[in-house]
Scaffold this motif. Structure first.
Motif, PDB file in Angstrom:
ATOM      1  N   ASP A 136      56.423   1.403 -81.309  1.00  0.00           N
ATOM      2  CA  ASP A 136      57.779   1.813 -80.929  1.00  0.00           C
ATOM      3  C   ASP A 136      57.898   1.581 -79.430  1.00  0.00           C
ATOM      4  O   ASP A 136      57.400   2.366 -78.616  1.00  0.00           O
ATOM      5  CB  ASP A 136      57.984   3.291 -81.273  1.00  0.00           C
ATOM      6  CG  ASP A 136      59.354   3.811 -80.865  1.00  0.00           C
ATOM      7  OD1 ASP A 136      60.044   3.158 -80.062  1.00  0.00           O
ATOM      8  OD2 ASP A 136      59.727   4.908 -81.337  1.00  0.00           O
ATOM      9  N   PHE A 137      58.542   0.496 -79.034  1.00  0.00           N
ATOM     10  CA  PHE A 137      58.556   0.097 -77.625  1.00  0.00           C
ATOM     11  C   PHE A 137      59.212   1.142 -76.726  1.00  0.00           C
ATOM     12  O   PHE A 137      58.789   1.333 -75.581  1.00  0.00           O
ATOM     13  CB  PHE A 137      59.256  -1.252 -77.461  1.00  0.00           C
ATOM     14  CG  PHE A 137      58.612  -2.362 -78.241  1.00  0.00           C
ATOM     15  CD1 PHE A 137      57.288  -2.692 -78.038  1.00  0.00           C
ATOM     16  CD2 PHE A 137      59.330  -3.064 -79.200  1.00  0.00           C
ATOM     17  CE1 PHE A 137      56.676  -3.706 -78.762  1.00  0.00           C
ATOM     18  CE2 PHE A 137      58.735  -4.075 -79.929  1.00  0.00           C
ATOM     19  CZ  PHE A 137      57.416  -4.401 -79.711  1.00  0.00           C
ATOM     20  N   CYS A 194      56.438 -14.972 -80.561  1.00  0.00           N
ATOM     21  CA  CYS A 194      55.801 -14.898 -79.237  1.00  0.00           C
ATOM     22  C   CYS A 194      56.364 -13.786 -78.356  1.00  0.00           C
ATOM     23  O   CYS A 194      56.466 -13.933 -77.136  1.00  0.00           O
ATOM     24  CB  CYS A 194      55.883 -16.248 -78.501  1.00  0.00           C
ATOM     25  SG  CYS A 194      55.137 -17.610 -79.423  1.00  0.00           S
ATOM     26  N   TYR A 195      56.715 -12.669 -78.968  1.00  0.00           N
ATOM     27  CA  TYR A 195      57.142 -11.482 -78.239  1.00  0.00           C
ATOM     28  C   TYR A 195      58.261 -11.777 -77.230  1.00  0.00           C
ATOM     29  O   TYR A 195      58.060 -11.652 -76.007  1.00  0.00           O
ATOM     30  CB  TYR A 195      55.965 -10.839 -77.507  1.00  0.00           C
ATOM     31  CG  TYR A 195      54.870 -10.295 -78.385  1.00  0.00           C
ATOM     32  CD1 TYR A 195      55.143  -9.733 -79.633  1.00  0.00           C
ATOM     33  CD2 TYR A 195      53.538 -10.325 -77.965  1.00  0.00           C
ATOM     34  CE1 TYR A 195      54.126  -9.220 -80.432  1.00  0.00           C
ATOM     35  CE2 TYR A 195      52.519  -9.812 -78.763  1.00  0.00           C
ATOM     36  CZ  TYR A 195      52.831  -9.268 -79.995  1.00  0.00           C
ATOM     37  OH  TYR A 195      51.817  -8.763 -80.781  1.00  0.00           O
ATOM     38  N   PRO A 196      59.444 -12.156 -77.691  1.00  0.00           N
ATOM     39  CA  PRO A 196      60.549 -12.372 -76.743  1.00  0.00           C
ATOM     40  C   PRO A 196      60.742 -11.134 -75.869  1.00  0.00           C
ATOM     41  O   PRO A 196      60.832 -10.007 -76.374  1.00  0.00           O
ATOM     42  CB  PRO A 196      61.757 -12.601 -77.659  1.00  0.00           C
ATOM     43  CG  PRO A 196      61.159 -13.090 -78.945  1.00  0.00           C
ATOM     44  CD  PRO A 196      59.867 -12.365 -79.088  1.00  0.00           C
ATOM     45  N   ARG A 197      60.783 -11.323 -74.568  1.00  0.00           N
ATOM     46  CA  ARG A 197      60.748 -10.203 -73.629  1.00  0.00           C
ATOM     47  C   ARG A 197      61.936  -9.255 -73.808  1.00  0.00           C
ATOM     48  O   ARG A 197      61.788  -8.034 -73.713  1.00  0.00           O
ATOM     49  CB  ARG A 197      60.689 -10.712 -72.188  1.00  0.00           C
ATOM     50  CG  ARG A 197      59.545 -11.682 -71.882  1.00  0.00           C
ATOM     51  CD  ARG A 197      58.180 -11.214 -72.389  1.00  0.00           C
ATOM     52  NE  ARG A 197      57.117 -12.083 -71.935  1.00  0.00           N
ATOM     53  CZ  ARG A 197      56.483 -12.958 -72.703  1.00  0.00           C
ATOM     54  NH1 ARG A 197      56.815 -13.078 -73.984  1.00  0.00           N
ATOM     55  NH2 ARG A 197      55.524 -13.714 -72.224  1.00  0.00           N
ATOM     56  N   LYS A 198      63.124  -9.805 -74.068  1.00  0.00           N
ATOM     57  CA  LYS A 198      64.285  -8.941 -74.236  1.00  0.00           C
ATOM     58  C   LYS A 198      64.166  -8.103 -75.509  1.00  0.00           C
ATOM     59  O   LYS A 198      64.580  -6.943 -75.534  1.00  0.00           O
ATOM     60  CB  LYS A 198      65.572  -9.767 -74.275  1.00  0.00           C
ATOM     61  CG  LYS A 198      65.957 -10.361 -72.927  1.00  0.00           C
ATOM     62  CD  LYS A 198      67.304 -11.060 -73.006  1.00  0.00           C
ATOM     63  CE  LYS A 198      67.709 -11.601 -71.629  1.00  0.00           C
ATOM     64  NZ  LYS A 198      69.023 -12.301 -71.698  1.00  0.00           N
ATOM     65  N   GLU A 199      63.592  -8.686 -76.551  1.00  0.00           N
ATOM     66  CA  GLU A 199      63.474  -7.957 -77.809  1.00  0.00           C
ATOM     67  C   GLU A 199      62.503  -6.795 -77.715  1.00  0.00           C
ATOM     68  O   GLU A 199      62.689  -5.758 -78.367  1.00  0.00           O
ATOM     69  CB  GLU A 199      63.048  -8.907 -78.938  1.00  0.00           C
ATOM     70  CG  GLU A 199      64.118  -9.899 -79.346  1.00  0.00           C
ATOM     71  CD  GLU A 199      63.713 -10.686 -80.576  1.00  0.00           C
ATOM     72  OE1 GLU A 199      63.288 -10.070 -81.563  1.00  0.00           O
ATOM     73  OE2 GLU A 199      63.795 -11.930 -80.529  1.00  0.00           O
ATOM     74  N   ILE A 200      61.460  -6.953 -76.931  1.00  0.00           N
ATOM     75  CA  ILE A 200      60.479  -5.872 -76.808  1.00  0.00           C
ATOM     76  C   ILE A 200      60.759  -4.987 -75.594  1.00  0.00           C
ATOM     77  O   ILE A 200      60.074  -3.978 -75.397  1.00  0.00           O
ATOM     78  CB  ILE A 200      59.042  -6.415 -76.743  1.00  0.00           C
ATOM     79  CG1 ILE A 200      58.789  -7.206 -75.464  1.00  0.00           C
ATOM     80  CG2 ILE A 200      58.737  -7.266 -77.973  1.00  0.00           C
ATOM     81  CD1 ILE A 200      57.333  -7.624 -75.292  1.00  0.00           C
TER      82      ILE A 200
END
Length: 275
Positions: A136-137, A194-200
């Motif tokens: 849970d970010f 690849c863990y998009p920065r905005k999404e996480i």
């Protein structure tokens, strides 16, 4: 080496990995699956390149302690223990922790990543090996900031889809990936994108890690052992595809034999400096 066919089709169809899985799987369900197959997970999961851990240690402001969140059965924790004085290794799943090998420099604890129970400013680095996509970010990032010392490093890393030669893809990888595709969770798909920065919601000043991939010499049987640790594979078996998958896998092993093949695990690495 070939780009995996199932990955290629998904990219051509949507421009990225599908963001919604056809079978909805909660993070806790995945934790339970990993716990159920803890012994197989321990045997089947490879480690990570030594150069990655060397880089993490070189970027950390000290080497007194590191927190490895979502440690599983401790593959990354053991490598970190060679470079830091102490490793706090936590995982939400008690079966995974029970499967981990004891180590004098590692403390294994059952705890969620979002509430580690560790003291404030107690780690020079925080790492997450192939588990960040289950967290849970909104709660995890503040916990990283609390536990990590100012100027410490966060590093999360994961494998992409396995790449090998044409025969291995034709007979083993592609048919299995076709069968299990709908069982990847949203978290898996986030990892594969690849863990998009905005999404996480990545909150730290990014660092540039070394470009790494993991090249291994594996027999098809060893590769299959790794594939069976994938959560989508475990879920597919639990949902009635066990016989179909076993048929494909046994046929592939007969065709491919037991000679070693080059298997590449592409890596996604996300790292930042914790202010």
């Amino acid at each position: 080496l070939l780009f995996p066919a199932i990955l290629r089709r998904n990219v051509m169809r949507t421009g990225q990995f599908r963001q919604r899985s056809e079978v909805q799987i909660s993070p806790m369900t995945n934790a339970q699956l990993f716990g159920t197959y803890a012994a197989a997970y321990k045997e089947g999961r490879p480690g990570y390149p030594a150069a990655l851990f060397d880089w993490i240690a070189s970027e950390a402001p000290g080497r007194a302690a590191v927190w490895d969140a979502g440690t599983g059965s401790g593959q990354a924790a053991r490598a970190l223990a060679e470079r830091f004085d102490h490793v706090h290794a936590t995982d939400v799943d008690a079966d995974q922790i029970a499967a981990a090998e004891a180590h004098e420099r590692i403390t294994f604890t059952v705890a969620p990543a979002e509430a580690s129970g560790l003291p404030d400013a107690s780690a020079d680095a925080v790492t997450v090996a192939t588990a960040l996509h289950w967290f849970d970010f909104h709660r995890f990032w503040p916990e990283v900031r609390r536990v990590c010392r100012p100027g410490g490093i966060f590093c999360g890393f994961t494998y992409g889809l396995t790449v090998s030669d044409k025969e291995v893809h034709k007979h083993l990888l592609d048919p299995v990936l076709e069968r299990i595709d709908r069982f990847w969770s949203d978290g898996n798909r986030l990892s594969l994108r690849c863990y998009p920065r905005k999404e996480i919601g990545f909150p730290f000043e990014e660092l540039t890690p070394p470009p790494l991939k993991y090249d291994l010499s594996w027999t098809p049987t060893r590769l299959l052992g790794f594939m069976r640790t994938w959560s989508a594979h475990a879920k597919a078996r639990a949902e009635g595809l066990a016989d179909d998958l076993l048929r494909i896998e046994e046929a592939a092993l007969r065709t491919l034999g037991e000679g070693e093949r080059t298997v590449t695990l592409p890596m996604t690495i996300i790292a930042g400096r914790v202010a």
